[in-house]
Write an enzyme that holds these catalytic residues in place. Structure first.
Site, PDB file in Angstrom:
ATOM      1  N   CYS A   1       5.167   1.510   3.374  1.00 34.63           N
ATOM      2  CA  CYS A   1       4.720   0.324   2.643  1.00 34.63           C
ATOM      3  C   CYS A   1       5.678  -0.065   1.514  1.00 34.63           C
ATOM      4  CB  CYS A   1       3.322   0.548   2.077  1.00 34.63           C
ATOM      5  SG  CYS A   1       2.022   0.596   3.327  1.00 34.63           S
TER       6      CYS A   1
ATOM      7  N   ARG B   1       6.519  -3.275  12.467  1.00 33.95           N
ATOM      8  CA  ARG B   1       7.145  -2.211  11.672  1.00 33.95           C
ATOM      9  C   ARG B   1       7.540  -1.058  12.590  1.00 33.95           C
ATOM     10  NH1 ARG B   1       3.467  -0.222   7.160  1.00 33.95           N
ATOM     11  NH2 ARG B   1       4.458  -1.888   5.974  1.00 33.95           N
TER      12      ARG B   1
ATOM     13  N   ASP C   1      -9.395  16.832 -10.365  1.00 35.84           N
ATOM     14  CA  ASP C   1      -9.044  15.418 -10.403  1.00 35.84           C
ATOM     15  C   ASP C   1      -7.649  15.305 -11.015  1.00 35.84           C
ATOM     16  OD1 ASP C   1      -8.725  12.710 -10.855  1.00 35.84           O
ATOM     17  OD2 ASP C   1     -10.746  12.412 -11.682  1.00 35.84           O
TER      18      ASP C   1
ATOM     19  N   LYS D   1       4.171   3.597  -4.785  1.00 42.27           N
ATOM     20  CA  LYS D   1       5.008   4.568  -4.092  1.00 42.27           C
ATOM     21  C   LYS D   1       6.467   4.408  -4.513  1.00 42.27           C
ATOM     22  CE  LYS D   1       2.061   6.745  -1.360  1.00 42.27           C
ATOM     23  NZ  LYS D   1       1.755   8.183  -1.561  1.00 42.27           N
TER      24      LYS D   1
ATOM     25  N   TYR E   1      -0.149  -0.581  -3.111  1.00 43.82           N
ATOM     26  CA  TYR E   1       0.126   0.755  -2.583  1.00 43.82           C
ATOM     27  C   TYR E   1       1.633   0.975  -2.444  1.00 43.82           C
ATOM     28  CZ  TYR E   1      -0.273   4.827   0.524  1.00 43.82           C
ATOM     29  OH  TYR E   1      -0.170   6.075   1.079  1.00 43.82           O
TER      30      TYR E   1
END
Length: 322
Positions: free
Chosen positions: A117, A281, A50, A150, A146
């Protein structure tokens, strides 16, 4: 031979990347919270870790020369639009802990998988929206949590490069698709979802499309993606680079292509309410071509064929085919 770490190696892009790196003679450690779902990994080592925990990131990057950081909590628009806090928290922890562990363990080169995004929504409000250039990310107004996580990680890579000397690379993915990807359960992307719906349909059925289907996208085939990732890693360019196709089509056309590949007759489109994301897009690949002398070249008509056939076989094996 380089000692390489691929995070997210149990996922779609990561699994394909591990296979390609091994074919090119590298030693590869794969890390994820899951094993690859559909085939065994080709990694020399595969660790279930993890990466939200820094100690696991230190273990993952130990003895490594180069990192391809692909691990992320992500999925299709339905998934991302309903889990903003979860996605932001999980991915921020993964990204910052992995990057700092790479610094602590003396990793020389680090590639981060960003996303389209990051681009402002106001540049994507029309179906004929202009292709997105790397410089369009600022002034910042990313799409949802999101996109924000990023973009902040992209900034972190720039600071780590300047202050600690680690060679960093950034790719902004634009809708990657192909065989061995998630195809059901809510995390699948549009091409996989449409392939599944058509594969499950009978002649004369209809399949659901979220919205009017006139929203536009470009879709990059997995082989082009994996080749591009490695070219960017080897390049001398540290700034963000788009990695996507510049062939923009509507979702209705995408669905029609899938139906044509299936050979099924009289499949109609049923437009329903649902998350659609931005209206239009497309990827501007001018900088990518300038830096690499290369850009993705697989047309959607060609990439959909192996993608549909693979998902069709999965549907058949589960007994869900029409």
């Amino acid at each position: 031979m380089t000692r390489i770490l691929v995070t997210g190696a149990g996922g779609f892009i990561g699994h394909h990347l591990v296979t390609s790196l091994k074919q090119r003679g590298h030693w590869v450690r794969g890390v994820d919270i899951k094993f690859p779902e559909f085939t065994k990994s080709d990694a020399d080592e595969f660790a279930l870790l993890d990466l939200r925990r820094r100690d696991n990131c230190l273990r993952a990057t130990s003895g490594i020369e180069a990192v391809y950081a692909l691990a992320a909590d992500m999925g299709g628009m339905g998934y991302l639009s309903s889990r903003h806090a979860q996605v932001l928290r999980n991915n921020a922890l993964i990204n910052l802990h992995t990057l700092d562990a790479a610094r602590a363990n003396g990793v020389g080169r680090y590639l981060f998988s960003s996303s389209a995004c990051v681009y402002p929504e106001h540049l994507q409000t029309g179906t004929d929206a202009a292709p997105l250039k790397e410089s369009d990310a600022y002034p910042a107004a990313p799409q949802d949590a999101y996109g924000w996580e990023k973009l902040i990680t992209e900034r972190a890579l720039e600071y780590f490069r300047d202050e600690y000397g680690i060679e960093t690379r950034i790719v902004r993915f634009h809708n990657i698709y192909g065989p061995l990807g998630t195809w059901e359960g809510g995390r699948e992307k549009v091409p996989a979802a449409l392939c599944r719906k058509v594969a499950m349909a009978r002649h004369g059925d209809s399949i659901e499309i979220w919205g009017d289907g006139l929203q536009t996208r470009s879709f990059c085939y997995i082989d082009d993606c994996v080749e591009g990732i490695q070219r960017v890693m080897r390049s001398g360019h540290s700034g963000p680079l788009n990695l996507g196709s510049d062939q923009m089509i509507t979702i209705n056309v995408l669905a029609t292509l899938v139906i044509g590949i299936s050979g099924k007759r009289d499949i109609s489109l049923d437009h329903v309410d649902g998350p659609q994301g931005v209206r239009g897009r497309n990827s501007d690949n001018a900088l990518l071509r300038d830096v690499l002398g290369w850009a993705p070249s697989t047309r959607i008509e060609d990439g959909l064929v192996p993608t549909y056939r693979w998902i069709e076989e999965r549907v058949r094996k589960t007994g869900k085919d029409g």
